[in-house]
Write a protein that holds these residues in place. Structure first.
Motif, PDB file in Angstrom:
ATOM      1  N   ARG A 182       0.848  -1.193   0.000  1.00 14.36           N
ATOM      2  CA  ARG A 182       0.000   0.000   0.000  1.00 14.36           C
ATOM      3  C   ARG A 182       0.883   1.242   0.000  1.00 14.36           C
ATOM      4  N   PHE A 183       0.505   2.219  -0.830  1.00  9.92           N
ATOM      5  CA  PHE A 183       1.358   3.377  -1.054  1.00  9.92           C
ATOM      6  C   PHE A 183       0.657   4.695  -0.737  1.00  9.92           C
ATOM      7  N   THR A 184       1.420   5.605  -0.143  1.00 15.03           N
ATOM      8  CA  THR A 184       1.008   6.996  -0.005  1.00 15.03           C
ATOM      9  C   THR A 184       1.841   7.802  -0.994  1.00 15.03           C
ATOM     10  N   VAL A 185       1.216   8.268  -2.057  1.00 14.88           N
ATOM     11  CA  VAL A 185       1.902   9.061  -3.077  1.00 14.88           C
ATOM     12  C   VAL A 185       1.805  10.530  -2.682  1.00 14.88           C
ATOM     13  N   ILE A 186       2.944  11.188  -2.574  1.00 13.06           N
ATOM     14  CA  ILE A 186       2.986  12.573  -2.095  1.00 13.06           C
ATOM     15  C   ILE A 186       3.470  13.502  -3.210  1.00 13.06           C
TER      16      ILE A 186
ATOM     17  N   SER B  33      -7.847   1.012  -3.477  1.00 12.91           N
ATOM     18  CA  SER B  33      -7.824   0.761  -2.031  1.00 12.91           C
ATOM     19  C   SER B  33      -6.402   0.595  -1.507  1.00 12.91           C
ATOM     20  N   ASN B  34      -5.439   0.413  -2.414  1.00  5.70           N
ATOM     21  CA  ASN B  34      -4.055   0.161  -2.010  1.00  5.70           C
ATOM     22  C   ASN B  34      -3.144   1.381  -2.159  1.00  5.70           C
ATOM     23  N   TRP B  35      -3.736   2.511  -2.552  1.00  2.56           N
ATOM     24  CA  TRP B  35      -2.897   3.710  -2.613  1.00  2.56           C
ATOM     25  C   TRP B  35      -3.745   4.964  -2.427  1.00  2.56           C
ATOM     26  N   GLU B  36      -3.088   5.966  -1.900  1.00  2.81           N
ATOM     27  CA  GLU B  36      -3.727   7.260  -1.698  1.00  2.81           C
ATOM     28  C   GLU B  36      -2.806   8.346  -2.248  1.00  2.81           C
ATOM     29  N   LEU B  37      -3.394   9.461  -2.619  1.00  2.00           N
ATOM     30  CA  LEU B  37      -2.636  10.594  -3.146  1.00  2.00           C
ATOM     31  C   LEU B  37      -2.799  11.773  -2.198  1.00  2.00           C
ATOM     32  N   ILE B  38      -1.673  12.314  -1.744  1.00  2.00           N
ATOM     33  CA  ILE B  38      -1.701  13.511  -0.904  1.00  2.00           C
ATOM     34  C   ILE B  38      -1.039  14.651  -1.665  1.00  2.00           C
ATOM     35  N   LEU B  39      -1.821  15.678  -1.949  1.00  2.00           N
ATOM     36  CA  LEU B  39      -1.326  16.883  -2.601  1.00  2.00           C
ATOM     37  C   LEU B  39      -1.089  17.945  -1.531  1.00  2.00           C
TER      38      LEU B  39
ATOM     39  N   ARG C 272     -12.679  16.129 -10.506  1.00  2.00           N
ATOM     40  CA  ARG C 272     -14.039  15.831 -10.956  1.00  2.00           C
ATOM     41  C   ARG C 272     -14.035  15.239 -12.361  1.00  2.00           C
ATOM     42  N   SER C 273     -13.157  15.746 -13.219  1.00  2.00           N
ATOM     43  CA  SER C 273     -13.098  15.253 -14.608  1.00  2.00           C
ATOM     44  C   SER C 273     -12.571  13.828 -14.675  1.00  2.00           C
ATOM     45  N   TYR C 274     -11.533  13.558 -13.891  1.00  2.00           N
ATOM     46  CA  TYR C 274     -10.895  12.252 -13.952  1.00  2.00           C
ATOM     47  C   TYR C 274     -11.466  11.266 -12.947  1.00  2.00           C
ATOM     48  N   GLN C 275     -12.374  11.735 -12.095  1.00  2.00           N
ATOM     49  CA  GLN C 275     -13.022  10.898 -11.091  1.00  2.00           C
ATOM     50  C   GLN C 275     -12.002  10.187 -10.198  1.00  2.00           C
ATOM     51  N   ILE C 276     -11.053  10.977  -9.709  1.00  2.00           N
ATOM     52  CA  ILE C 276     -10.071  10.451  -8.753  1.00  2.00           C
ATOM     53  C   ILE C 276     -10.618  10.702  -7.345  1.00  2.00           C
ATOM     54  N   SER C 277     -10.771   9.647  -6.578  1.00  2.00           N
ATOM     55  CA  SER C 277     -11.424   9.785  -5.271  1.00  2.00           C
ATOM     56  C   SER C 277     -10.462   9.618  -4.100  1.00  2.00           C
ATOM     57  N   ASN C 278      -9.369   8.893  -4.303  1.00  2.00           N
ATOM     58  CA  ASN C 278      -8.467   8.590  -3.185  1.00  2.00           C
ATOM     59  C   ASN C 278      -7.420   9.690  -3.004  1.00  2.00           C
ATOM     60  N   VAL C 279      -7.915  10.940  -2.851  1.00  2.00           N
ATOM     61  CA  VAL C 279      -7.041  12.116  -2.802  1.00  2.00           C
ATOM     62  C   VAL C 279      -7.301  12.940  -1.551  1.00  2.00           C
ATOM     63  N   ILE C 280      -6.204  13.412  -0.950  1.00  2.00           N
ATOM     64  CA  ILE C 280      -6.281  14.339   0.178  1.00  2.00           C
ATOM     65  C   ILE C 280      -5.489  15.585  -0.213  1.00  2.00           C
ATOM     66  N   ILE C 281      -6.060  16.761   0.015  1.00  2.00           N
ATOM     67  CA  ILE C 281      -5.363  18.022  -0.250  1.00  2.00           C
ATOM     68  C   ILE C 281      -5.126  18.715   1.086  1.00  2.00           C
ATOM     69  N   ILE C 282      -3.877  18.997   1.395  1.00  2.00           N
ATOM     70  CA  ILE C 282      -3.530  19.617   2.668  1.00  2.00           C
ATOM     71  C   ILE C 282      -2.603  20.810   2.423  1.00  2.00           C
ATOM     72  N   ASN C 283      -2.475  21.644   3.433  1.00  2.00           N
ATOM     73  CA  ASN C 283      -1.555  22.771   3.369  1.00  2.00           C
ATOM     74  C   ASN C 283      -0.235  22.416   4.038  1.00  2.00           C
TER      75      ASN C 283
ATOM     76  N   TRP D   9       4.236   2.620   2.752  1.00  2.00           N
ATOM     77  CA  TRP D   9       5.223   2.959   1.731  1.00  2.00           C
ATOM     78  C   TRP D   9       4.967   4.365   1.213  1.00  2.00           C
ATOM     79  N   ILE D  10       5.992   5.209   1.300  1.00  2.00           N
ATOM     80  CA  ILE D  10       5.915   6.584   0.815  1.00  2.00           C
ATOM     81  C   ILE D  10       6.494   6.626  -0.592  1.00  2.00           C
ATOM     82  N   VAL D  11       5.769   7.235  -1.522  1.00  2.00           N
ATOM     83  CA  VAL D  11       6.256   7.411  -2.889  1.00  2.00           C
ATOM     84  C   VAL D  11       6.163   8.899  -3.222  1.00  2.00           C
ATOM     85  N   THR D  12       7.260   9.489  -3.663  1.00  2.00           N
ATOM     86  CA  THR D  12       7.255  10.926  -3.948  1.00  2.00           C
ATOM     87  C   THR D  12       7.447  11.196  -5.436  1.00  2.00           C
TER      88      THR D  12
END
Length: 378
Positions: free
Chosen positions: A39-43, A68-74, A92-103, A127-130
Motif C-alpha cells: 500500500r502506497f502513499t503518493v505525495i 484501495s491500495n494507494w492514496e494521493l496527498i497533494l 471531478r473530470s478524472y473521477q479520482i477519489s483517493n485524494v487528500i489536499i492539505i496545506n 510505503w511513501i512514494v514521492t
C-alpha cells in the motif's frame, strides 16, 4: 602537473566506464509478480503549478493499481495561483477519489522537506512514494514498484526519471537531455557498483517506519534542497543492503524541461548548492572528481591553442578519456530511455559542458538563487 591531470582523468574515466559496464550487466527489471500486496502513499508537493497539475493528475488517473491500495496527498506549499481550482476541476473530470489536499506546515528552512513531512504525518500507508507536480507517471508505475518490493524486500527504491522530449530540439533541450542522461547513468551505475550516491525525489519510494528510524529530514532541514539525497545517505548508513534500483521502462517518471537557460542554471545551482553538506565519502569523491575534471577540461580546451606539441598531445588524450567515458555512459542511458537521437548533439554539448558545469558549481558556492518565487542564500 600534466601527469596529475592524466591521473585525475584516468580515475574519472575508469569510474564512469565502470558505471556503464555495471548497467549493461544488470539489465532491466523483470516483473513476474501478479498479486498486489503493498500500500502506497503518493505525495506531491506543489507551489503555483496550475500549468502542470492537469498533466500529472491525468496520468495518476490511469494508474493500474487498486485504489484501495494507494492514496494521493497533494500538499499546497503556499500557492498564489489557481492551482486549487485546477485540482478541483481535474479531480471531478478524472473521477479520482483517493485524494487528500492539505496545506504545508512550515517548520524549517526547507519548504519541500516540510511539505513531505506534513504529508508523511498525514499518510495512512507504510510505503511513501514521492513525485513532483511538473511530472507525469506511467500506468504500471505502482504495480512495477510493488513487484520490485515483493521480489527484493528493500526499504528504499530509487527509480528512473526522464526529461520530456520536445518537438523541435534546441541546444538548451539537447544539453538538458544529455546532462540528465549522464545523471541517470551515474545514479544507476553507482547503485550497481554498490555505492549509490544519487537519487531523485521525482521518483523515489521508501518504507515509512525506516524513514522514522533514520530520523527523516532531521539535521539537514536547514538546507533548502536535498530531501532525496540526504535521505539516501541516511538509508545508506543504516540500511545499506536494503536499497534497490528499479530499472524498468514501466517505472520511469517524466518531468518537464526548462524553457530558458536562466531557469536551467537556477535549477542546477539549487541542486549543486547542497553538495558541500554531503557526508557519504563516495558522494564527496565524485563531486570533487566531476568539478576537477570539468574545470581542467575547460582550461585544457583553452590552453590547447598555446601549449607545446607534447603538452597538446597529453591534453588531447585526457580530454578523449572524458569524452569517450561520458559518451558511453550517456549512450547506455539514451538506449534505455529511447533517446538515441539526442546523441547527435553530443559534440557541441561536450564542448559547452565543462564551462557551464564549472560556472554552476562556482555559482552554487558563492551566490544566492531563486526558485519557485523564493530566494535562498548560502
Amino acid at each position: 602537473m600534466i601527469w596529475i591531470l592524466l591521473f585525475v582523468f584516468v580515475s574519472y574515466g575508469m569510474i564512469i566506464l565502470g558505471f556503464a559496464i555495471k548497467i549493461k550487466h544488470a539489465g532491466t527489471f523483470d516483473n513476474h509478480t501478479r498479486a498486489h500486496r503493498n500500500r502506497f502513499t503518493v505525495i506531491v508537493p506543489f507551489r503555483n503549478e496550475s500549468k502542470n497539475l492537469p498533466r500529472l493528475l491525468a496520468s495518476l488517473a490511469t494508474i493500474d493499481y487498486p485504489t484501495s491500495n494507494w492514496e494521493l496527498i497533494l500538499v499546497n506549499d503556499d500557492s498564489t495561483d489557481n492551482s486549487l481550482e485546477v485540482i478541483d476541476q481535474c479531480l471531478r473530470s478524472y473521477q479520482i477519489s483517493n485524494v487528500i489536499i492539505i496545506n504545508n506546515l512550515r517548520a524549517t528552512a526547507s519548504p519541500k522537506k516540510d511539505a513531505l513531512q506534513t504529508a508523511i504525518n498525514k499518510g495512512t500507508h507504510n510505503w511513501i512514494v514521492t513525485t513532483d507536480a511538473d511530472c507525469y507517471v506511467p500506468t504500471q508505475w505502482l504495480a512495477t514498484l510493488d513487484a520490485a518490493i515483493q521480489q527484493e524486500q528493500p526499504l528504499m527504491v530509487i527509480m528512473p526519471v526522464a526529461i520530456a522530449t520536445t518537438a523541435q530540439p534546441t541546444l538548451l533541450t539537447a544539453y538538458e537531455q544529455l546532462d540528465f542522461l549522464s545523471l541517470m547513468g551515474a545514479t544507476a551505475g553507482s547503485f550497481y557498483f554498490g555505492l549509490p550516491f544519487l537519487c531523485n525525489g521525482a521518483n523515489l519510494a521508501y518504507d515509512k517506519d525506516a524513514f522514522v528510524k533514520v530520523q527523516g529530514f532531521a539535521n539537514n532541514d536547514h538546507i533548502a534542497s536535498g530531501d532525496d539525497h540526504f535521505l539516501l545517505e541516511k538509508f545508506q548508513e543504516t540500511f545499506k543492503n536494503k536499497i534497490s534500483y528499479l530499472r524498468s521502462p514501466d517505472a520511469i517518471v517524466t518531468t518537464q524541461p526548462q524553457e530558458l537557460w536562466s531557469a536551467f542554471i537556477a535549477q542546477r545551482t539549487r541542486w549543486a548548492a547542497k553538495s558541500s553538506a554531503y557526508t557519504f565519502w563516495f558522494s564527496k569523491l565524485m563531486g570533487l572528481l566531476v568539478v576537477s575534471v570539468n574545470l581542467m577540461s575547460g582550461l585544457g580546451l583553452i590552453y590547447l591553442a598555446f601549449a607545446k606539441a607534447e603538452t597538446q598531445s597529453l591534453i588531447i588524450i585526457a580530454l578523449l578519456l572524458k569524452i569517450i567515458a561520458d559518451g558511453i555512459l550517456i549512450a547506455t542511458e539514451a538506449q534505455f530511455h529511447k533517446k538515441l537521437n539526442y546523441l547527435k548533439w553530443y559534440p557541441i554539448v561536450m564542448i559547452c559542458y565543462p564551462f557551464l558545469s564549472t560556472y554552476i558549481a562556482l555559482k552554487s558556492l558563492t551566490s544566492s538563487y531563486q526558485w519557485k518565487g523564493r530566494y535562498y542564500t548560502k
